[in-house]
Scaffold this motif. Structure first.
Motif, PDB file in Angstrom:
ATOM      1  N   ILE A 183      17.086   5.152  30.378  1.00  0.00           N
ATOM      2  CA  ILE A 183      16.922   4.149  31.125  1.00  0.00           C
ATOM      3  C   ILE A 183      15.881   3.322  30.830  1.00  0.00           C
ATOM      4  N   ASN A 184      16.191   1.897  30.679  1.00  0.00           N
ATOM      5  CA  ASN A 184      15.210   0.692  30.248  1.00  0.00           C
ATOM      6  C   ASN A 184      14.410   0.489  31.563  1.00  0.00           C
ATOM      7  N   LYS A 187      14.049  -3.232  33.219  1.00  0.00           N
ATOM      8  CA  LYS A 187      14.968  -4.070  34.179  1.00  0.00           C
ATOM      9  C   LYS A 187      15.122  -3.615  35.678  1.00  0.00           C
ATOM     10  N   LEU A 188      14.379  -2.326  36.061  1.00  0.00           N
ATOM     11  CA  LEU A 188      14.375  -1.580  37.259  1.00  0.00           C
ATOM     12  C   LEU A 188      13.102  -1.356  37.900  1.00  0.00           C
ATOM     13  N   LYS A 192      13.794   2.039  42.063  1.00  0.00           N
ATOM     14  CA  LYS A 192      15.279   2.030  41.736  1.00  0.00           C
ATOM     15  C   LYS A 192      15.595   2.787  40.495  1.00  0.00           C
ATOM     16  N   GLU A 195      15.936   6.245  42.243  1.00  0.00           N
ATOM     17  CA  GLU A 195      17.200   6.337  42.974  1.00  0.00           C
ATOM     18  C   GLU A 195      18.414   6.477  42.186  1.00  0.00           C
ATOM     19  N   LEU A 196      18.289   5.839  40.966  1.00  0.00           N
ATOM     20  CA  LEU A 196      19.437   6.147  40.108  1.00  0.00           C
ATOM     21  C   LEU A 196      19.575   7.633  39.576  1.00  0.00           C
ATOM     22  N   ASN A 199      20.808   9.704  42.184  1.00  0.00           N
ATOM     23  CA  ASN A 199      22.222   9.368  42.169  1.00  0.00           C
ATOM     24  C   ASN A 199      22.953  10.100  41.068  1.00  0.00           C
TER      25      ASN A 199
ATOM     26  N   ASP B 180      20.307  -0.908  28.103  1.00  0.00           N
ATOM     27  CA  ASP B 180      19.429  -0.946  29.354  1.00  0.00           C
ATOM     28  C   ASP B 180      19.816   0.343  29.762  1.00  0.00           C
ATOM     29  N   ASN B 199      26.664   1.909  40.496  1.00  0.00           N
ATOM     30  CA  ASN B 199      25.557   1.937  41.353  1.00  0.00           C
ATOM     31  C   ASN B 199      24.373   1.184  40.517  1.00  0.00           C
ATOM     32  N   ILE B 203      22.265  -1.895  42.194  1.00  0.00           N
ATOM     33  CA  ILE B 203      20.659  -1.794  42.385  1.00  0.00           C
ATOM     34  C   ILE B 203      19.998  -2.720  41.669  1.00  0.00           C
TER      35      ILE B 203
END
Lengths: 204, 204
Positions: A183-184, A187-188, A192, A195-196, A199, B180, B199, B203
């Protein structure tokens, strides 16, 4: 997934540690980062300060020593006397990481944990990274690093982590294929990302 | 995000194309993979069959030619006569990808689309990969490849994609930091990967 060991590899300044900490809090499971040094020290009866300077830094002799059959994990580390302190720490952390994973769900940051636990099916291996501009701001804000030196320190720290990872795992640090999810973080927001990942664990 | 261009890089046999197709269907937006060849052909008035064999394969001359100022995107491709067909296709696909992105949300597979569209803020760059065993099974099941040759063909195709990506973008294919979000498709079903990406878009 009910039981899961979440390992987090992270670029310096990407906020990967903070993500891991928040995730562990949310999931109500233990979190290990620098704690692995003190656990390794306790296990070996050594002073943790000895280990701090060499944490996640590769030495050059371990693979040679292992290939010569001089040391083995089964020997209870009794033959570690002559090893460089980097390699001692790696072996001790290796043992600690395996024991922690056996105990139940947890989050482990860095230290090749994805590689150490590669034979387990209950690992979720995550890599967190970010764009340089974001990491520079984080380095200044969170680590109190001088802005003019931030990029140099980021590159130096990542080089050290990359060498450590490659040396002990034989794989290239930061290649997507070593992980389950990358995950970059530019960008979030931190929340979040957490949360990802939750998920991801839910749907896996 | 309201408007988004989803680019998908993928290892051969990872199911990245199928993920992109399902995602585009679910989101009700156009999907482009091999379609980029016919669009490029149509744009240039050339026969699409000429392009098929060189799709996502790097030639050696483009960067040299560009550095010599022999060709430019602004010249309406009028000076492309002497270029190898690989480079012609890259330039034409580059133009087509930019035009498609300007039109609105879509999913684009491969062809350095993440790099071509690097100046846009509305891109979600994804990389899909999987463990070799999974990819071998997929190659046999979905591409009808002989089991004994599957690993060889996977490695050859990936090598070609990697060269193409590195040649035109100057970056290393498969490094997490180029994207990303990177997802290991051996660990989640196709539907779940689509769910995870949706998802992510929600977000972000």
């Amino acid at each position: 997934m009910d039981n899961y060991i979440i390992t987090i590899g992270r670029q310096f300044g990407s906020g990967g540690r903070a993500v891991g900490q928040k995730l562990a809090e949310d999931l109500g499971i233990p979190f290990y980062d620098k704690e692995l040094i003190s656990l390794a020290a306790k296990d070996s009866g050594m002073n943790p300060e000895v280990f701090e300077n060499v944490d996640e830094k590769a030495a050059n002799s371990l693979l040679y020593s292992l290939s010569m059959g001089l040391y083995s994990f089964g020997s209870g580390f009794s033959a570690m006397g002559d090893l460089p302190v980097n390699d001692k720490l790696y072996l001790l952390q290796h043992k600690v990481i395996k024991e922690l994973a056996d105990k139940g769900s947890c989050v482990i940051v860095g230290r090749c944990a994805d590689y150490v636990l590669r034979d387990r099916d209950d690992c979720v291996n995550i890599f967190i990274y970010a764009e340089m501009e974001y990491r520079k701001q984080e380095a200044v804000k969170k680590h109190g690093i001088d802005e003019a030196r931030a990029e140099h320190i980021i590159n130096k720290t990542d080089k050290s982590r990359s060498n450590y990872y490659s040396f002990y795992s034989g794989k290239k640090w930061g290649m997507a294929e070593n992980y389950d999810l990358c995950i970059n973080s530019s960008k979030l927001s931190e929340d979040k990302i957490v949360e990802l990942i939750k998920n991801y664990i839910n749907i896996r």
